[in-house]
Design a protein around this motif. Structure first.
Motif, PDB file in Angstrom:
ATOM      1  N   GLU A 163      -0.255   8.636   6.367  1.00  0.00           N
ATOM      2  CA  GLU A 163       1.067   8.046   7.136  1.00  0.00           C
ATOM      3  C   GLU A 163       2.202   8.862   6.702  1.00  0.00           C
ATOM      4  O   GLU A 163       3.051   9.214   7.566  1.00  0.00           O
ATOM      5  CB  GLU A 163       1.252   6.714   6.435  1.00  0.00           C
ATOM      6  N   TRP A 210       5.618   7.741  -3.766  1.00  0.00           N
ATOM      7  CA  TRP A 210       4.621   7.401  -2.548  1.00  0.00           C
ATOM      8  C   TRP A 210       3.160   7.690  -3.247  1.00  0.00           C
ATOM      9  O   TRP A 210       2.830   8.577  -3.967  1.00  0.00           O
ATOM     10  CB  TRP A 210       4.774   8.824  -1.541  1.00  0.00           C
ATOM     11  N   ALA A 226      -1.766   7.047   0.986  1.00  0.00           N
ATOM     12  CA  ALA A 226      -1.038   6.838   2.062  1.00  0.00           C
ATOM     13  C   ALA A 226      -0.637   8.234   2.620  1.00  0.00           C
ATOM     14  O   ALA A 226       0.469   8.506   3.188  1.00  0.00           O
ATOM     15  CB  ALA A 226       0.220   6.136   1.940  1.00  0.00           C
TER      16      ALA A 226
END
Length: 181
Positions: A154, A147, A151
């Motif tokens: 999100e 990841w 982000a």
């Protein structure tokens, strides 16, 4: 700084995996209260932010019985007797992610529910990763999900990422790494 309450008496009751402690307290203003807290058993636990490359962290997707769904979060686990924080983090990383780390940095402790539990988990940053797998205690192989730190906004809105310690740890690590740059 406010003075801590005086503990006048303690009572203990054993529980599976720990104990319940009843504290008889007196606060600085003279108020007396009875507080209960859960005291963890075991040797501690670790949560690991493994960074395989700048800007990326490794998450795992594993079954969570509490929510009866698969959850995304950081790898974590219990420390064994006599095991250092770094050794426990490296072992858990090898068991859950299939990677070891040449550089491990203990960042801080994170509490789960400090108003009624004493449980703390050690946040460890793992860098300079290399492939190595150890057998773990999970009933199935965990899915590893890279990841991007940019982000995280999100990730925190995803229904399958609700574990507060993982979310807090990710933001702590992101800020620490941004200050390094």
């Amino acid at each position: 700084m406010r003075r801590l309450p005086t503990i006048h008496a303690r009572e203990e009751q054993p529980l599976d995996g720990g104990r319940r402690e009843i504290l008889h307290l007196e606060f600085s203003n003279g108020e007396r209260r009875r507080y209960e807290r859960l005291v963890s058993g075991g040797h501690g636990s670790v949560i690991i932010a493994a960074v395989p490359e700048p800007g990326t962290v490794l998450l795992v997707r594993e079954y969570a019985a509490g929510t009866h769904r698969y959850e995304l979060g950081l790898p974590k686990g219990r420390m064994d007797a006599g095991e250092s924080i770094e050794d426990a983090a490296n072992r858990e990383l090898k068991e859950e992610v299939g990677m070891g780390a040449r550089r491990l940095t203990v960042l801080r402790q994170i509490t789960l529910a400090p108003t009624y539990m004493n449980h703390q988990i050690h946040l460890v940053l793992a860098e300079d990763l290399y492939p190595e797998r150890l057998p773990g205690d999970e009933p199935e192989e965990l899915e590893v999900v890279p990841w991007k730190f940019d982000a995280l906004h999100e990730l925190m809105l995803r229904e399958d990422c609700s574990e507060g310690r993982s979310l807090a740890a990710l933001f702590i690590v992101r800020e620490l790494l941004a200050r390094r740059a």
